[in-house]
Write a protein that holds these residues in place. Structure first.
Motif, PDB file in Angstrom:
ATOM      1  N   UNK A 188      15.513  21.136   0.006  1.00 28.42           N
ATOM      2  CA  UNK A 188      15.203  22.516   0.402  1.00 28.42           C
ATOM      3  C   UNK A 188      14.051  23.102  -0.413  1.00 28.42           C
ATOM      4  N   UNK A 189      14.008  22.942  -1.743  1.00 30.77           N
ATOM      5  CA  UNK A 189      12.847  23.444  -2.488  1.00 30.77           C
ATOM      6  C   UNK A 189      11.526  22.786  -2.085  1.00 30.77           C
ATOM      7  N   UNK A 190      11.571  21.498  -1.760  1.00 27.44           N
ATOM      8  CA  UNK A 190      10.354  20.824  -1.299  1.00 27.44           C
ATOM      9  C   UNK A 190       9.876  21.437   0.010  1.00 27.44           C
ATOM     10  N   UNK A 191      10.794  21.649   0.947  1.00 24.30           N
ATOM     11  CA  UNK A 191      10.438  22.246   2.234  1.00 24.30           C
ATOM     12  C   UNK A 191       9.924  23.670   2.048  1.00 24.30           C
ATOM     13  N   UNK A 192      10.496  24.390   1.092  1.00 27.02           N
ATOM     14  CA  UNK A 192      10.015  25.752   0.820  1.00 27.02           C
ATOM     15  C   UNK A 192       8.568  25.726   0.339  1.00 27.02           C
ATOM     16  N   UNK A 193       8.256  24.791  -0.560  1.00 28.05           N
ATOM     17  CA  UNK A 193       6.873  24.668  -1.037  1.00 28.05           C
ATOM     18  C   UNK A 193       5.940  24.316   0.122  1.00 28.05           C
ATOM     19  N   UNK A 194       6.383  23.433   1.002  1.00 23.26           N
ATOM     20  CA  UNK A 194       5.570  23.058   2.154  1.00 23.26           C
ATOM     21  C   UNK A 194       5.345  24.250   3.080  1.00 23.26           C
ATOM     22  N   UNK A 213       7.627  25.361  11.315  1.00 20.91           N
ATOM     23  CA  UNK A 213       8.210  24.181  10.666  1.00 20.91           C
ATOM     24  C   UNK A 213       7.490  23.922   9.343  1.00 20.91           C
ATOM     25  N   UNK A 214       8.201  23.517   8.287  1.00 17.12           N
ATOM     26  CA  UNK A 214       7.512  23.085   7.068  1.00 17.12           C
ATOM     27  C   UNK A 214       6.580  21.929   7.391  1.00 17.12           C
ATOM     28  N   UNK A 215       5.357  21.985   6.893  1.00 15.88           N
ATOM     29  CA  UNK A 215       4.379  20.953   7.217  1.00 15.88           C
ATOM     30  C   UNK A 215       3.522  20.604   6.031  1.00 15.88           C
ATOM     31  N   UNK A 216       2.743  19.558   6.185  1.00 12.81           N
ATOM     32  CA  UNK A 216       1.757  19.175   5.169  1.00 12.81           C
ATOM     33  C   UNK A 216       0.630  18.435   5.849  1.00 12.81           C
ATOM     34  N   UNK A 247       1.976  16.308   9.004  1.00 16.06           N
ATOM     35  CA  UNK A 247       3.379  16.056   9.300  1.00 16.06           C
ATOM     36  C   UNK A 247       4.141  17.371   9.323  1.00 16.06           C
ATOM     37  N   UNK A 248       5.298  17.364   9.993  1.00 19.36           N
ATOM     38  CA  UNK A 248       6.156  18.536  10.069  1.00 19.36           C
ATOM     39  C   UNK A 248       7.603  18.080  10.101  1.00 19.36           C
TER      40      UNK A 248
END
Length: 313
Positions: A235-241, A259-262, A270-271
């Motif tokens: 969840x913290x990784x997705x929040x940063x994304x 959507x969380x993406x990078x 990616x998402x």
């Protein structure tokens, strides 16, 4: 988010989306890194990997291209495993900069502290904070995480690395600013060197979709079956994304796609649809923010068709 359609319907969606957007005009290859400028601009791919490990792909999904800034996600995951999310937030940050990914101004306006591990300053600080006694150990741990999170045969490209190591003067300046302020936690040139290497590996669109699906699957790689990331760190990784994954276009991405993406300047995007699937798309021409024009459109179309917007659920 609604239930996923049948396997046949998902493959049809991937095929039709790829066909619709694979030749979309607009954008240019990144030119400040010579290698990236030479990649054929007509390449394109789209891949979905579900949290159960089913794969749907179209286009140049096996073509190896530079991971670039998407490498910040595996390194962030590794760092959270080392020191935990709260230490990452304390020492590096969890806020969008609102400025380009390599901005010195963003540092200067915030007491020379990076605001996010997904911009260059924060990514180099992340590399420097990893548990490692020497540069080669630091690099080996990052490469190992890239391989495990993608279940792919990820390797360093000597050509990309050489191209980037001879043009990374801006990042060297950022690293010295961080070091002077106490925000680089190893030798600054070691941090730049290893960070440059992590950006210079070759990945495929399928690799990135598996990476995304691993995050969707609470840190367990659906292809290898390995619990690569602690479930509590996802969840913290997705929040940063969500905050900074597509650079200074991240807010618009949240507004439009949800959507969380990078993204990376190699052309990959990616998402993550938590609990459902990961999507990745690839095509080299980039917009002004450094995000692939075609990849964004492909992912956006899939997200809207499948009702994957987290804020609309």
């Amino acid at each position: 988010m609604s239930a996923l359609p049948s396997p046949e319907a998902l493959q049809t969606l991937v095929d039709e989306t790829y066909t619709q957007f694979r030749a979309l005009p607009g954008g240019e290859n990144a030119s400040y890194i010579p290698y990236l400028a030479s990649v054929p601009s007509d390449l394109a791919a789209l891949v979905i990997v579900t949290a159960d490990g089913d794969i749907y792909q179209a286009g140049d999904s096996s073509y190896g291209f530079a991971i670039e800034s998407i490498s910040k996600v595996p390194t962030l995951a590794l760092l959270m495993e080392d020191v935990g999310p709260e230490m990452v937030r304390e020492k590096i940050g969890a806020e969008p900069t609102g400025l380009p990914f390599n901005s010195v101004v963003a540092l200067c306006e915030h007491q020379d502290k990076p605001l996010s591990p997904l911009v260059n300053a924060g990514a180099m600080a992340s590399v420097s904070l990893l548990t490692a006694s020497d540069p080669e150990t630091r690099w080996a741990r990052i490469l190992d995480m890239q391989q495990r999170i993608t279940a792919g045969n990820i390797v360093l490209s000597d050509d990309i690395n050489a191209s980037e190591q001879t043009t990374n003067f801006h990042n060297r300046g950022i690293a010295w600013i961080l070091y002077a302020a106490g925000n680089c936690f190893c030798d600054p040139m070691e941090a730049v060197d290893v960070y440059t290497r992590q950006c210079s590996t070759l990945v495929t669109c399928k690799d990135l979709a598996v990476l995304s699906a691993t995050l969707s699957n609470r840190g367990k790689n659906p292809i290898s079956g390995e619990q690569v990331i602690s479930a509590g760190n996802v969840a913290p990784i997705l929040a940063e994304m969500s905050m900074e994954g597509l650079y200074d276009y991240s807010g618009d991405w949240a507004f439009e796609v949800g959507m969380p993406g990078k993204s990376g300047v190699g052309g990959g995007v990616l998402a993550v649809a938590p609990g459902k699937l990961g999507i990745a798309a690839f095509s080299p021409p980039l917009d002004e923010s450094g995000n692939s024009v075609r990849a964004q459109r492909m992912i956006s179309h899939v997200a809207k068709t499948l009702n994957l917007n987290l804020y609309a659920s």
